[in-house]
Design an enzyme around this catalytic site. Structure first.
Site, PDB file in Angstrom:
ATOM      1  N   SER A  32     -26.853 -27.299 -12.839  1.00 34.34           N
ATOM      2  CA  SER A  32     -27.892 -26.651 -11.956  1.00 34.34           C
ATOM      3  C   SER A  32     -27.512 -26.541 -10.505  1.00 34.34           C
ATOM      4  O   SER A  32     -28.299 -25.876  -9.780  1.00 34.34           O
ATOM      5  CB  SER A  32     -28.956 -27.971 -11.960  1.00 34.34           C
ATOM      6  OG  SER A  32     -28.679 -29.099 -11.318  1.00 34.34           O
ATOM      7  N   LYS A  82     -30.012 -32.170  -6.110  1.00 32.15           N
ATOM      8  CA  LYS A  82     -30.778 -31.098  -5.762  1.00 32.15           C
ATOM      9  C   LYS A  82     -30.740 -30.932  -4.304  1.00 32.15           C
ATOM     10  O   LYS A  82     -30.584 -31.553  -3.443  1.00 32.15           O
ATOM     11  CB  LYS A  82     -32.078 -31.051  -6.126  1.00 32.15           C
ATOM     12  CG  LYS A  82     -32.372 -31.554  -7.677  1.00 32.15           C
ATOM     13  CD  LYS A  82     -31.844 -30.411  -8.526  1.00 32.15           C
ATOM     14  CE  LYS A  82     -31.971 -30.823 -10.084  1.00 32.15           C
ATOM     15  NZ  LYS A  82     -31.439 -29.758 -10.930  1.00 32.15           N
TER      16      LYS A  82
END
Length: 174
Positions: A32, A82
């Site tokens: 990711s 993130k």
């Protein structure tokens, strides 16, 4: 009388607690955050240095572009990494829908750098900043990838942030 070896171990306990409480080294695996993290997945994972002090004591609010470790909003036992791309007051358009999301107070919009392989705010919406565990500062292993990670906004997000509450404003924890 406490044995000498036990005293030696116990004397390091406050140092261990302080290090674990103020910062840590974390293993980050998965696709990711590629290419920023795990750029060469053949090695399995990157190990990153993370600081927790500024988050825990509110000395530095998270800012757009920060790479943050946070508890997954749907599975609090899981820690995810993130990038914060939008803060309270901003309006951001989701990747898979044309829906615009206004970021509520005390929340942020988090995305992986590799949007096609990321479970992020595009699937679970704005996330409470209270779930942030720390800020990722640097890749420390593998050595050939070791580098500092600054606060960098990814230009690919720019066209989806339709309104910024203030150009250099910071997020604030609820």
């Amino acid at each position: 009388m406490i044995p000498k070896r036990a005293r030696s171990v116990l004397s390091w306990l406050p140092v261990f607690v302080a290090v674990c409480d103020f910062g840590s080294i974390r293993k980050v695996s998965g696709y990711s955050m590629q290419p920023t993290l795990n750029g060469d997945l053949g090695n399995g994972a990157d190990f990153v240095a993370m600081e927790k002090v500024s988050v825990r004591f509110g000395w530095r609010d998270p800012e757009r572009g920060d790479i943050l470790a946070l508890r997954h909003p749907r599975d609090p036992k899981k820690i995810i990494v993130k990038r914060l791309i939008a803060i309270q007051g901003d309006i951001v358009q989701g990747v898979e829908s044309a829906e615009a999301h206004r970021i509520p107070e005390g929340h942020g919009w988090f995305e992986g750098d590799n949007l096609r392989k990321s479970s992020d705010s595009n699937s679970f919406g704005p996330v409470s900043l209270g779930l942030v565990e720390g800020r990722v500062l640097a890749i420390v292993w593998p050595w050939h990838r070791a580098t500092g990670l600054g606060n960098e906004e990814n230009p690919s997000y720019e066209d989806r942030i339709t309104y910024r509450c203030r150009k250099n404003s910071k997020a604030s924890k609820a």
